[in-house]
Design a protein around this motif. Structure first.
Motif, mmCIF file in Angstrom:
data_model
loop_
_atom_site.group_PDB
_atom_site.id
_atom_site.type_symbol
_atom_site.label_atom_id
_atom_site.label_comp_id
_atom_site.label_asym_id
_atom_site.label_seq_id
_atom_site.Cartn_x
_atom_site.Cartn_y
_atom_site.Cartn_z
ATOM 1 N N LYS A 45 -18.689 -21.865 -24.150
ATOM 2 C CA LYS A 45 -19.925 -21.083 -24.119
ATOM 3 C C LYS A 45 -20.937 -21.623 -25.134
ATOM 4 C CE LYS A 45 -21.271 -16.206 -24.142
ATOM 5 N NZ LYS A 45 -20.751 -14.838 -24.332
ATOM 6 N N ALA A 46 -20.475 -21.949 -26.336
ATOM 7 C CA ALA A 46 -21.365 -22.498 -27.367
ATOM 8 C C ALA A 46 -21.947 -23.835 -26.921
ATOM 9 C CB ALA A 46 -20.601 -22.654 -28.684
ATOM 10 N N LEU A 47 -21.107 -24.705 -26.357
ATOM 11 C CA LEU A 47 -21.602 -25.995 -25.877
ATOM 12 C C LEU A 47 -22.605 -25.806 -24.737
ATOM 13 C CD1 LEU A 47 -18.316 -28.071 -26.061
ATOM 14 C CD2 LEU A 47 -20.386 -28.418 -27.428
ATOM 15 N N HIS A 48 -22.335 -24.869 -23.850
ATOM 16 C CA HIS A 48 -23.268 -24.582 -22.761
ATOM 17 C C HIS A 48 -24.627 -24.167 -23.334
ATOM 18 C CE1 HIS A 48 -24.875 -23.268 -18.962
ATOM 19 N NE2 HIS A 48 -24.978 -22.021 -19.376
ATOM 20 N N ILE A 49 -24.621 -23.276 -24.293
ATOM 21 C CA ILE A 49 -25.876 -22.797 -24.895
ATOM 22 C C ILE A 49 -26.606 -23.941 -25.596
ATOM 23 C CG2 ILE A 49 -26.842 -21.293 -26.686
ATOM 24 C CD1 ILE A 49 -24.579 -19.271 -25.906
ATOM 25 N N ILE A 50 -25.882 -24.771 -26.333
ATOM 26 C CA ILE A 50 -26.498 -25.904 -27.034
ATOM 27 C C ILE A 50 -27.186 -26.833 -26.041
ATOM 28 C CG2 ILE A 50 -25.970 -28.027 -28.310
ATOM 29 C CD1 ILE A 50 -23.752 -26.294 -29.753
ATOM 30 N N PHE A 51 -26.504 -27.178 -24.953
ATOM 31 C CA PHE A 51 -27.091 -28.109 -23.994
ATOM 32 C C PHE A 51 -28.202 -27.469 -23.173
ATOM 33 C CE2 PHE A 51 -23.016 -30.369 -24.751
ATOM 34 C CZ PHE A 51 -23.588 -31.520 -25.289
ATOM 35 N N VAL A 52 -28.115 -26.174 -22.908
ATOM 36 C CA VAL A 52 -29.205 -25.485 -22.212
ATOM 37 C C VAL A 52 -30.459 -25.483 -23.094
ATOM 38 C CG1 VAL A 52 -30.012 -23.213 -21.414
ATOM 39 C CG2 VAL A 52 -27.790 -24.080 -20.673
ATOM 40 N N VAL A 53 -30.299 -25.172 -24.360
ATOM 41 C CA VAL A 53 -31.440 -25.167 -25.290
ATOM 42 C C VAL A 53 -32.064 -26.560 -25.359
ATOM 43 C CG1 VAL A 53 -32.085 -24.945 -27.728
ATOM 44 C CG2 VAL A 53 -30.661 -23.198 -26.652
ATOM 45 N N SER A 54 -31.219 -27.582 -25.429
ATOM 46 C CA SER A 54 -31.720 -28.957 -25.496
ATOM 47 C C SER A 54 -32.431 -29.351 -24.208
ATOM 48 C CB SER A 54 -30.561 -29.914 -25.767
ATOM 49 O OG SER A 54 -29.931 -29.585 -26.979
ATOM 50 N N TRP A 55 -31.875 -28.960 -23.074
ATOM 51 C CA TRP A 55 -32.499 -29.262 -21.785
ATOM 52 C C TRP A 55 -33.870 -28.593 -21.702
ATOM 53 C CZ3 TRP A 55 -31.029 -26.649 -16.569
ATOM 54 C CH2 TRP A 55 -31.699 -27.267 -15.518
ATOM 55 N N PHE A 56 -33.931 -27.338 -22.100
ATOM 56 C CA PHE A 56 -35.211 -26.625 -22.061
ATOM 57 C C PHE A 56 -36.235 -27.269 -22.990
ATOM 58 C CE2 PHE A 56 -33.385 -23.102 -19.680
ATOM 59 C CZ PHE A 56 -34.463 -22.706 -18.918
ATOM 60 N N ALA A 57 -35.797 -27.766 -24.124
ATOM 61 C CA ALA A 57 -36.733 -28.462 -25.016
ATOM 62 C C ALA A 57 -37.385 -29.621 -24.271
ATOM 63 C CB ALA A 57 -36.011 -28.952 -26.262
ATOM 64 N N GLY A 58 -36.592 -30.370 -23.521
ATOM 65 C CA GLY A 58 -37.139 -31.459 -22.716
ATOM 66 C C GLY A 58 -38.050 -30.966 -21.614
ATOM 67 N N LEU A 59 -37.651 -29.872 -20.947
ATOM 68 C CA LEU A 59 -38.479 -29.315 -19.867
ATOM 69 C C LEU A 59 -39.790 -28.733 -20.389
ATOM 70 C CD1 LEU A 59 -35.890 -27.514 -17.546
ATOM 71 C CD2 LEU A 59 -37.022 -29.721 -17.183
ATOM 72 N N PHE A 60 -39.795 -28.316 -21.643
ATOM 73 C CA PHE A 60 -41.043 -27.829 -22.245
ATOM 74 C C PHE A 60 -41.952 -28.993 -22.646
ATOM 75 C CE2 PHE A 60 -38.862 -23.770 -24.039
ATOM 76 C CZ PHE A 60 -38.912 -23.180 -22.794
ATOM 77 N N TYR A 61 -41.351 -30.056 -23.178
ATOM 78 C CA TYR A 61 -42.162 -31.123 -23.762
ATOM 79 C C TYR A 61 -42.628 -32.169 -22.751
ATOM 80 C CZ TYR A 61 -43.999 -34.282 -27.240
ATOM 81 O OH TYR A 61 -44.835 -35.075 -27.971
ATOM 82 N N LEU A 62 -41.789 -32.499 -21.774
ATOM 83 C CA LEU A 62 -42.166 -33.544 -20.818
ATOM 84 C C LEU A 62 -43.459 -33.209 -20.070
ATOM 85 C CD1 LEU A 62 -41.406 -36.292 -19.631
ATOM 86 C CD2 LEU A 62 -40.015 -35.072 -17.950
#
Length: 138
Positions: A7-24
């Motif tokens: 669950k922690a790894l899922h949250i970490i990678f979701v947050v990171s993915w969203f950072a990319g989806l916000f910035y790109l």
């Protein structure tokens, strides 16, 4: 205990993915405003690198989410709604790749204003997903 790590790894990678989806798409706003030249080339390079970086992160977020769903038996209407939003975010992610290709070939015709609106979808999706996961309204 393993469940919490997954669950922690899922949250970490979701947050990171969203950072990319916000910035790109934000870089796309600047690309749409840039003229040909060094600035355009620099922004294009940033876009390429960010997309290449965030794609494996998306796959890891999806993989750990799938593991949680299938391995730990999450159910409910909220999950179905979340999965629809996740599918839409995956489509959005690959749509960003199509846009990047058009910037690379100098054929992208959308304005910076259009990209400002395009940039808002992941924000709205994030709000909806977090509410669905935390509140589980149905």
């Amino acid at each position: 205990m393993a469940y919490l790590y997954i669950k922690a790894l899922h949250i970490i990678f979701v947050v990171s993915w969203f950072a990319g989806l916000f910035y790109l798409p934000r870089i796309y706003v600047n690309l749409a405003m840039a003229s040909e030249g060094a600035e355009y080339d620099r922004l294009l390079l940033m876009s390429r690198k960010l997309y290449r970086f965030v794609t494996p992160i998306m796959l890891l977020a999806l993989g750990f989410g799938l593991w949680l769903w299938l391995g730990y038996g999450m159910t409910g209407g909220w999950l179905h709604a979340k999965l629809v939003l996740v599918a839409a975010l995956v489509v959005y992610h690959f749509w960003c790749r199509q846009i990047l290709r058009r910037f690379e070939t100098r054929t992208e015709r959308h304005s910076h204003v259009w990209f400002r609106f395009f940039n808002e979808f992941p924000v709205l999706a994030l709000f909806a997903v977090v509410i669905l996961v935390v509140v589980k309204p149905f």
